[in-house]
Motif scaffolding. Structure first.
Motif, PDB file in Angstrom:
ATOM      1  N   GLY A  49      -7.584  31.148  57.721  1.00 48.41           N
ATOM      2  CA  GLY A  49      -8.751  31.334  58.578  1.00 48.41           C
ATOM      3  C   GLY A  49      -9.369  32.689  58.290  1.00 48.41           C
ATOM      4  O   GLY A  49      -8.661  33.661  58.008  1.00 48.41           O
ATOM      5  N   LEU A  50     -10.684  32.755  58.330  1.00 42.83           N
ATOM      6  CA  LEU A  50     -11.388  34.009  58.074  1.00 42.83           C
ATOM      7  C   LEU A  50     -12.313  34.320  59.234  1.00 42.83           C
ATOM      8  O   LEU A  50     -13.160  33.498  59.598  1.00 42.83           O
ATOM      9  CB  LEU A  50     -12.186  33.914  56.768  1.00 42.83           C
ATOM     10  CG  LEU A  50     -12.961  35.169  56.352  1.00 42.83           C
ATOM     11  CD1 LEU A  50     -12.008  36.326  56.065  1.00 42.83           C
ATOM     12  CD2 LEU A  50     -13.832  34.892  55.125  1.00 42.83           C
ATOM     13  N   ASP A  53     -11.742  22.998  50.909  1.00 39.11           N
ATOM     14  CA  ASP A  53     -12.604  23.965  51.594  1.00 39.11           C
ATOM     15  C   ASP A  53     -12.994  23.413  52.959  1.00 39.11           C
ATOM     16  O   ASP A  53     -13.517  22.315  53.074  1.00 39.11           O
ATOM     17  CB  ASP A  53     -13.845  24.276  50.755  1.00 39.11           C
ATOM     18  CG  ASP A  53     -14.574  23.025  50.308  1.00 39.11           C
ATOM     19  OD1 ASP A  53     -13.907  22.118  49.768  1.00 39.11           O
ATOM     20  OD2 ASP A  53     -15.797  22.928  50.509  1.00 39.11           O
ATOM     21  N   LYS A  54     -12.722  24.188  54.004  1.00 42.57           N
ATOM     22  CA  LYS A  54     -13.034  23.786  55.375  1.00 42.57           C
ATOM     23  C   LYS A  54     -14.219  24.558  55.934  1.00 42.57           C
ATOM     24  O   LYS A  54     -14.494  24.484  57.130  1.00 42.57           O
ATOM     25  CB  LYS A  54     -11.801  24.001  56.264  1.00 42.57           C
ATOM     26  CG  LYS A  54     -10.636  23.091  55.910  1.00 42.57           C
ATOM     27  CD  LYS A  54      -9.560  23.152  56.974  1.00 42.57           C
ATOM     28  CE  LYS A  54      -8.503  22.095  56.752  1.00 42.57           C
ATOM     29  NZ  LYS A  54      -7.484  22.075  57.824  1.00 42.57           N
ATOM     30  N   ASN A  55     -14.884  25.292  55.082  1.00 44.52           N
ATOM     31  CA  ASN A  55     -16.008  26.121  55.487  1.00 44.52           C
ATOM     32  C   ASN A  55     -16.947  26.249  54.287  1.00 44.52           C
ATOM     33  O   ASN A  55     -16.475  26.388  53.154  1.00 44.52           O
ATOM     34  CB  ASN A  55     -15.492  27.498  55.930  1.00 44.52           C
ATOM     35  CG  ASN A  55     -16.541  28.325  56.641  1.00 44.52           C
ATOM     36  OD1 ASN A  55     -17.627  28.557  56.118  1.00 44.52           O
ATOM     37  ND2 ASN A  55     -16.206  28.771  57.838  1.00 44.52           N
ATOM     38  N   PRO A  56     -18.262  26.165  54.493  1.00 42.67           N
ATOM     39  CA  PRO A  56     -19.182  26.312  53.358  1.00 42.67           C
ATOM     40  C   PRO A  56     -18.949  27.596  52.557  1.00 42.67           C
ATOM     41  O   PRO A  56     -19.179  27.635  51.345  1.00 42.67           O
ATOM     42  CB  PRO A  56     -20.563  26.320  54.026  1.00 42.67           C
ATOM     43  CG  PRO A  56     -20.366  25.567  55.307  1.00 42.67           C
ATOM     44  CD  PRO A  56     -18.972  25.900  55.754  1.00 42.67           C
ATOM     45  N   LYS A  57     -18.450  28.642  53.214  1.00 39.68           N
ATOM     46  CA  LYS A  57     -18.206  29.913  52.535  1.00 39.68           C
ATOM     47  C   LYS A  57     -17.000  29.840  51.594  1.00 39.68           C
ATOM     48  O   LYS A  57     -16.791  30.763  50.790  1.00 39.68           O
ATOM     49  CB  LYS A  57     -17.965  31.020  53.569  1.00 39.68           C
ATOM     50  CG  LYS A  57     -19.129  31.244  54.524  1.00 39.68           C
ATOM     51  CD  LYS A  57     -18.764  32.283  55.581  1.00 39.68           C
ATOM     52  CE  LYS A  57     -19.866  32.468  56.601  1.00 39.68           C
ATOM     53  NZ  LYS A  57     -19.493  33.443  57.667  1.00 39.68           N
ATOM     54  N   ALA A  58     -16.214  28.764  51.709  1.00 42.04           N
ATOM     55  CA  ALA A  58     -14.976  28.678  50.929  1.00 42.04           C
ATOM     56  C   ALA A  58     -15.121  27.929  49.613  1.00 42.04           C
ATOM     57  O   ALA A  58     -14.163  27.820  48.857  1.00 42.04           O
ATOM     58  CB  ALA A  58     -13.890  28.012  51.776  1.00 42.04           C
ATOM     59  N   LYS A  59     -16.298  27.422  49.301  1.00 45.04           N
ATOM     60  CA  LYS A  59     -16.476  26.611  48.096  1.00 45.04           C
ATOM     61  C   LYS A  59     -16.148  27.399  46.825  1.00 45.04           C
ATOM     62  O   LYS A  59     -15.472  26.901  45.913  1.00 45.04           O
ATOM     63  CB  LYS A  59     -17.892  26.044  48.037  1.00 45.04           C
ATOM     64  CG  LYS A  59     -18.191  25.020  49.139  1.00 45.04           C
ATOM     65  CD  LYS A  59     -19.531  24.366  48.944  1.00 45.04           C
ATOM     66  CE  LYS A  59     -19.795  23.336  50.036  1.00 45.04           C
ATOM     67  NZ  LYS A  59     -18.796  22.227  50.007  1.00 45.04           N
ATOM     68  N   GLU A  60     -16.624  28.614  46.750  1.00 46.08           N
ATOM     69  CA  GLU A  60     -16.352  29.436  45.574  1.00 46.08           C
ATOM     70  C   GLU A  60     -14.869  29.780  45.470  1.00 46.08           C
ATOM     71  O   GLU A  60     -14.284  29.760  44.382  1.00 46.08           O
ATOM     72  CB  GLU A  60     -17.188  30.717  45.630  1.00 46.08           C
ATOM     73  CG  GLU A  60     -17.046  31.581  44.379  1.00 46.08           C
ATOM     74  CD  GLU A  60     -17.913  32.823  44.432  1.00 46.08           C
ATOM     75  OE1 GLU A  60     -17.648  33.761  43.661  1.00 46.08           O
ATOM     76  OE2 GLU A  60     -18.868  32.859  45.258  1.00 46.08           O
ATOM     77  N   THR A  61     -14.245  30.062  46.624  1.00 51.21           N
ATOM     78  CA  THR A  61     -12.815  30.365  46.633  1.00 51.21           C
ATOM     79  C   THR A  61     -11.999  29.151  46.201  1.00 51.21           C
ATOM     80  O   THR A  61     -11.017  29.282  45.452  1.00 51.21           O
ATOM     81  CB  THR A  61     -12.374  30.801  48.041  1.00 51.21           C
ATOM     82  OG1 THR A  61     -13.138  31.928  48.452  1.00 51.21           O
ATOM     83  CG2 THR A  61     -10.897  31.160  48.070  1.00 51.21           C
TER      84      THR A  61
END
Length: 319
Positions: free
Chosen positions: A132-133, A150-158
């Motif tokens: 979680g971030l 990825d559970k968040n749009p911000k996590a796609k790159e990660t």
């Protein structure tokens, strides 16, 4: 009438089955925190069935074992990531420069395994690794596919970056498998029945009341159902202490209820635990029961004395 009887039996088995259901877990929890003009903070701990068995010592930069018994000394030490790796990920994911972070950012992780035993025999084993971030779900690991979700749009790159780290993902998969094997073996072998005691003391603030308590201690695993009954019917409004850990890794639970000081009713403590082949019932030896025993014993003693006197007089020809 027959249908009513069947319904009661099914209802009893439903609640009994729910009480005998076992749940165990081994969780590793991590928190990394950074904020402007402050040193980054890091904490980590391992928790087995609500009992902390490891924690991370920031000063020595190593894991410290604690509260371990002989049975759980073989628990997996830690997942294959270090404190420095966490702090680096926090800076990267929160877009912080190496020198400072203008806002508060928190990276959290929980990883481990869980076991669930159902009353009819099946066993469910699950493993997980979730991040979680800043208070939101971020990314999770699929150990079967060796891929991240990825559970968040911000996590796609990660996700794309971590999916390419095959060696790390294989190490993580091995750790989760080890965790699952340990918790399965450990909880299959360890079962300790509760020591159950029933007692009463004066109720605080009311001289006409007694505080009747039932204490179950020394049991393992943690899940248990316990309550005080009046004529084998569960009493409402009981006060439960909550399940608490003992120093040896076992657990204890207390249930209490206020009763009339001059009662003459039958009370018992009813306990359901997976270590017991059948539910246990421990009766309360009340003051009235003790008085009844004393009266009975006194009468028997008096009868014996009278008989002895009668026999002596008869032998002496006095009768």
């Amino acid at each position: 009438m027959f249908l009513c009887f069947v319904f009661i039996i099914l209802l009893f088995h439903y609640f009994l089955g729910d009480a005998l259901q076992e749940k165990h877990h081994l969780h590793f929890k991590f928190t990394a925190l950074s904020k402007a003009n402050t040193l980054p903070e890091f904490s980590a701990e391992a928790v087995a069935d609500s009992r902390r068995i490891f924690h991370y010592n920031n000063k020595e930069k190593s894991w410290v074992r604690e509260s371990l018994t002989e049975d759980d000394s073989e628990a997996p030490v830690k997942p294959p990531e270090s404190r420095d790796w966490f702090m680096h990920q926090l800076k990267t994911l929160s877009n912080c420069a190496d020198s400072e972070c203008s806002e508060l950012h928190v990276l959290q992780r929980i990883t481990g395994c869980e076991l669930e035993k159902l009353p009819d025999g099946p066993v469910n084993l699950t493993v997980f690794d979730e991040y979680g971030l800043d208070g939101e779900d971020f990314i999770a690991f699929n150990s079967d596919a060796l891929q991240w979700i990825d559970k968040n749009p911000k996590a796609k790159e990660t996700k794309m970056k971590w999916d390419r780290q095959t060696e790390r993902n294989q190490l993580l998969q091995h750790y989760l498998q080890t965790c699952m094997n340990w918790i399965s073996t450990f909880n299959n072998n360890r079962k300790t029945p509760p020591d159950v005691r029933v007692f009463a003391v004066k109720a605080p603030g009311d001289q006409h009341k007694l505080l009747l308590s039932c204490l179950a201690t020394g049991f393992y695993p943690r899940d248990i159902e316990m309550y005080i009954r009046l004529y084998r019917i569960k009493i409402k409004d009981q006060t439960l202490s909550g399940i608490r850990p003992n120093a040896d890794g076992s657990f204890q639970l207390r249930s209490s209820v206020e009763i009339d000081r001059n009662h003459k009713e039958f009370y018992d403590c009813f306990v359901i635990h997976s270590s017991l082949t059948e539910p246990a019932s421990v009766e309360w030896e009340s003051q009235w029961a003790l008085k009844a025993v004393l009266i009975t014993v006194s009468i028997l003693v008096l009868v014996v004395i009278c008989y002895c006197i009668y026999q002596r007089k008869r032998l002496n020809g006095e009768l």
